[in-house]
Design a protein around this motif. Sequence first.
Motif: not given
Length: 60
Positions: A1-7, A45-51
């Motif tokens: 999963m790339r950090d700049d990816e939008l899910l 993707a980074h928001a999901l990882a942070d969560y």
Amino acid sequence: MRDDELLTVPEVMARLKISRSTVYDLIRNRRLASVTIGRARRIPAHALADYVHAHLEEAA
């Protein structure tokens, strides 16, 4: 999963194994960041990882 990816919401649902309404509750309560592009809701993707990391820290 790339950090700049939008899910998409369905992708987040699948990754967390939660319902659509739960994803939108997290967004509404500002526990999960999201952006709106036109009429589409996207979660970085980074928001999901942070969560996930925040919940792991709470559980520890």
